[in-house]
Scaffold this active site. Sequence first.
Site, PDB file in Angstrom:
ATOM      1  N   HIS A  14       0.863  -1.182   0.000  1.00 17.45           N
ATOM      2  CA  HIS A  14       0.000   0.000   0.000  1.00 17.45           C
ATOM      3  C   HIS A  14       0.901   1.235   0.000  1.00 17.45           C
ATOM      4  O   HIS A  14       2.141   1.114  -0.078  1.00 17.45           O
ATOM      5  CB  HIS A  14      -0.948  -0.012   1.209  1.00 17.45           C
ATOM      6  CG  HIS A  14      -0.245  -0.254   2.518  1.00 17.45           C
ATOM      7  ND1 HIS A  14       0.601   0.657   3.088  1.00 17.45           N
ATOM      8  CD2 HIS A  14      -0.249  -1.335   3.345  1.00 17.45           C
ATOM      9  CE1 HIS A  14       1.071   0.178   4.224  1.00 17.45           C
ATOM     10  NE2 HIS A  14       0.581  -1.045   4.397  1.00 17.45           N
ATOM     11  N   HIS A  62       4.125   1.260   2.145  1.00 16.37           N
ATOM     12  CA  HIS A  62       5.294   0.572   1.566  1.00 16.37           C
ATOM     13  C   HIS A  62       5.893   1.402   0.426  1.00 16.37           C
ATOM     14  O   HIS A  62       7.116   1.528   0.302  1.00 16.37           O
ATOM     15  CB  HIS A  62       4.901  -0.791   0.986  1.00 16.37           C
ATOM     16  CG  HIS A  62       4.316  -1.749   1.971  1.00 16.37           C
ATOM     17  ND1 HIS A  62       2.995  -2.079   1.987  1.00 16.37           N
ATOM     18  CD2 HIS A  62       4.901  -2.466   2.965  1.00 16.37           C
ATOM     19  CE1 HIS A  62       2.763  -2.968   2.946  1.00 16.37           C
ATOM     20  NE2 HIS A  62       3.904  -3.216   3.563  1.00 16.37           N
ATOM     21  N   GLN A  90       8.591  -2.771  16.164  1.00 14.36           N
ATOM     22  CA  GLN A  90       9.482  -3.473  15.225  1.00 14.36           C
ATOM     23  C   GLN A  90      10.706  -2.611  14.907  1.00 14.36           C
ATOM     24  O   GLN A  90      11.847  -3.094  14.895  1.00 14.36           O
ATOM     25  CB  GLN A  90       8.708  -3.802  13.954  1.00 14.36           C
ATOM     26  CG  GLN A  90       9.561  -4.328  12.823  1.00 14.36           C
ATOM     27  CD  GLN A  90       8.728  -4.845  11.670  1.00 14.36           C
ATOM     28  OE1 GLN A  90       8.232  -5.950  11.717  1.00 14.36           O
ATOM     29  NE2 GLN A  90       8.589  -4.057  10.610  1.00 14.36           N
ATOM     30  N   SER A 147      -2.540  -0.017   6.177  1.00 11.15           N
ATOM     31  CA  SER A 147      -2.074  -1.328   6.622  1.00 11.15           C
ATOM     32  C   SER A 147      -2.626  -2.382   5.675  1.00 11.15           C
ATOM     33  O   SER A 147      -3.767  -2.256   5.196  1.00 11.15           O
ATOM     34  CB  SER A 147      -2.591  -1.600   8.049  1.00 11.15           C
ATOM     35  OG  SER A 147      -2.502  -2.978   8.345  1.00 11.15           O
ATOM     36  N   SER A 148      -1.839  -3.415   5.432  1.00  9.96           N
ATOM     37  CA  SER A 148      -2.319  -4.508   4.580  1.00  9.96           C
ATOM     38  C   SER A 148      -3.557  -5.143   5.204  1.00  9.96           C
ATOM     39  O   SER A 148      -4.429  -5.662   4.509  1.00  9.96           O
ATOM     40  CB  SER A 148      -1.233  -5.564   4.417  1.00  9.96           C
ATOM     41  OG  SER A 148      -0.058  -4.950   3.942  1.00  9.96           O
TER      42      SER A 148
HETATM   43  O1  PAF Z   1       6.907  -5.216   8.631  1.00  7.17           O
HETATM   44  C1  PAF Z   1       6.809  -6.251   7.945  1.00  7.17           C
HETATM   45  O2  PAF Z   1       6.111  -6.302   6.944  1.00  7.17           O
HETATM   46  C2  PAF Z   1       7.553  -7.501   8.377  1.00  7.17           C
HETATM   47  O3  PAF Z   1       7.546  -7.636   9.757  1.00  7.17           O
HETATM   48  C3  PAF Z   1       8.988  -7.565   7.819  1.00  7.17           C
HETATM   49  C4  PAF Z   1       9.861  -6.461   8.373  1.00  7.17           C
HETATM   50  C5  PAF Z   1       8.952  -7.492   6.303  1.00  7.17           C
HETATM   51  C6  PAF Z   1       9.632  -8.894   8.208  1.00  7.17           C
HETATM   52  O4  PAF Z   1       8.929  -9.981   7.705  1.00  7.17           O
END
Ligand code: PAF
Length: 282
Positions: A34, A37, A154, A186-187
């Site tokens: 989306h 990204h 993350q 978000s996906s």
């Molecule tokens: O954020 C994400 O989409 C995932 O956690 C990642 C960083 C690609 C790892 O699989």
Amino acid sequence: MIIANTVKDVRDVVKEWKRNGLTVGLVPTMGALHEGHASLVTAAAAGCDRVVASVFVNPTQFGEGEDLDSYPRDFERDCGILEERGCHMVFHPSVEEMYPEGYATYVNLESEMTKQLCGKSRPGHFRGVCSVVSKLFNIVDPDRAYFGEKDAQQLAVIKRMVKDMNFDIEIVGCPTVREDDGLAKSSRNSYLNERERAAATVLYRSMERAKAMTKEGVSDASQLLEAMRDVVSSEPLARIDYIEAVDGETLMPKEKLAAGDLVAMAVYIGSTRLIDNFTVGA
Ligand code: PAF
């Protein structure tokens, strides 16, 4: 745009780029791309000579009963978005390529960090994330890697891992991209039906309330969190997983908030778990 399915193919291309003195940016994704990204790819293309994006739904970061099987996948559409934003190579490995038979090595933070926030309801999630991201770092050997601030935990965990493991990679955090009504892209938004989609704005609305309070000088975490919980609880389709205030780097709970601290939340809208956050003073 090159489509590479094997570790060897990626390495051959990147080695050639590096021989020519080019810098490489990595955008790790699980596909179902989306605007969030796409903004990472745009940032990578602006900051590096060559951009590699990975599209891999990583099984090791999904817990039992989570949405590994139903996670949205549309590789052709993803490739269109990546190419348009200036990606030079997409790495799209199979599960067997990443985790061949006998696979046994994982990267895990021995820290309270991964047990906070999402770590409480998703045990093992960050072990899977750190393992696959380490592998991608070793495969692609990027100079910079780009991650969204929407996944604030993350991002903080990966920064810690990069420091601890001496990866010579600059981690670049990019701002959350939102829909017009504030919902973070978000996906998983694709799981929401019409009523749930309308209800999902409650995350942003609760954050706006808390941000306004911090601007008025409120620094007491319990007061801010209570106000956010009130907003979210007013939405019948919403169920709070957590709403917490933590140190922006260590992710440990804070009582008095200062600039740089993080207010993060995970809320179920129907059966879809959405996350969002804001940084105090940002
Ligand atoms: O954020 C994400 O989409 C995932 O956690 C990642 C960083 C690609 C790892 O699989």
